[in-house]
Enzyme design. Structure first.
Site: not given
Ligand code: XIL
Length: 320
Positions: A129, A172, A208, A237, A239
């Site tokens: 990020e 990422n 996400h 990631e 979802d």
């Molecule tokens: C999130 C985790 O799922 C949580 O448990 C934590 O409190 C905060 O981070 N992008 C990312 C991940 O790269 O590391 C994040 O994970 C979600 C968004």
């Protein structure tokens, strides 16, 4: 060589985690984790605030246990993450370090953490990020870029590569599924870094998504353009969250649409030969980060709280 992965919940949640550490305390969770997945990503346990809580002190316990678990179950591991603006320990963010000290701190961290798991991590999210949605470097939030300038990003990749020459090193981010200002910024940066011989091997979109927004139809096209730079690609990631009805239970229509979003992400990845890693950010709703972070939203994963399978699970299975 195609891996379906999941984030491993277990310690390190910094925001009122409403349950005990599932990886160490929930037997059923571990069984499903071992049985269903070929890749695992520590959800929090390799982040700075967790693995490096004080200057000069590391906390490898849970990260080691996850890597060991993966080996026992013949799973690969995605390391996450080495350079980020979030979830950094206070000693780092509040410390009054000189540029030379910070550079040394980062180098030492990368060398130590990547070196510890050398040969056992398939892909590392080296930089997470680093751009805003408008495609600007996060020059104020990201301590490394702010204090050391953008050149530190290349150094991070070089140090990681020295510490584990076989690990594939990734950029990422979220909101880079489609072709947009943010993914354009990555495209330009990675092209330059590769031309300069910096060991960058991959670009990944987090995935996400939310039913409140449309599906990024150009996901496949976007992955393909990064593949065109000679990179591996991945969805890391995945979802699909939604605004829940007052009952807290998703409607049939929501579940169908959720399954459709999951399927379209997997299909995009399967259609791109360089995309061989598809990771969901947790597999059971009760341990998902979504309700903690997005008010009124939830039900983002592929299993109900009792580990029974949602439509999204079956659709992913039938797509493979
Ligand atoms: C999130 C985790 O799922 C949580 O448990 C934590 O409190 C905060 O981070 N992008 C990312 C991940 O790269 O590391 C994040 O994970 C979600 C968004």
């Amino acid at each position: 060589g195609f891996h379906i992965g999941t984030a491993v919940a277990g310690g390190g949640h910094h925001e009122n985690q409403p349950y005990p550490d599932p990886f160490t305390s929930d037997r059923k969770y571990r069984q499903v984790l071992a049985a269903e997945f070929g890749s695992v990503s520590p959800e929090n346990q390799m982040k700075w605030e967790y693995i490096h809580p004080e200057r000069g002190r590391y906390n490898f316990g849970t990260a080691d246990a996850i890597v060991r678990f993966a080996q026992q179950n013949r799973q690969v591991v995605r390391g996450h993450t080495l350079m980020w603006h979030s979830q950094n320990p206070e000693w780092l963010e509040q410390g009054q370090f000189t540029a030379a000290e910070l550079r040394q701190i980062l180098r030492e961290h990368i060398t130590t953490v990547v070196g510890r798991y050398r040969g056992r991590i398939q892909q590392w999210d080296v930089a997470n990020e680093i751009f805003t949605d408008s495609g600007a470097l996060r020059t104020t939030e990201n301590i490394w870029i702010r204090e050391l300038g953008p050149g530190i990003v290349a150094d991070a990749f070089r140090w990681a590569h020295q510490a584990d020459p076989r690990a594939k090193l990734f950029f990422n981010d979220y909101n880079v599924e489609g072709v947009n200002a943010k993914s354009d910024a990555y495209y330009a940066l990675i092209k330059d870094l590769r031309a300069a011989g910096v060991p960058v091997h991959g670009f990944s979109a987090q995935g996400h998504l939310s039913l409140d927004y449309g599906f990024p139809d150009d996901l496949e096209r976007n992955l393909k353009r990064f593949a065109g730079l000679g990179l591996e690609t991945a969805l890391t990631e995945v979802d699909v969250r939604m605004t829940l009805p007052a009952s807290g239970v998703p409607t049939e229509a929501q579940l169908r649409q959720q399954a459709d979003y999951y399927q379209r992400m997997l299909v995009a990845c399967l259609n791109v030969s360089s995309c061989r890693s598809f990771t969901i950010w947790g597999f059971v709703d009760k341990y998902s980060w979504v309700p903690v972070f997005f008010q009124g939203q939830g039900a983002a994963t592929v299993m109900w709280d009792d580990f029974t399978r949602k439509p999204a699970y079956y659709v992913l299975r039938s797509t493979l």
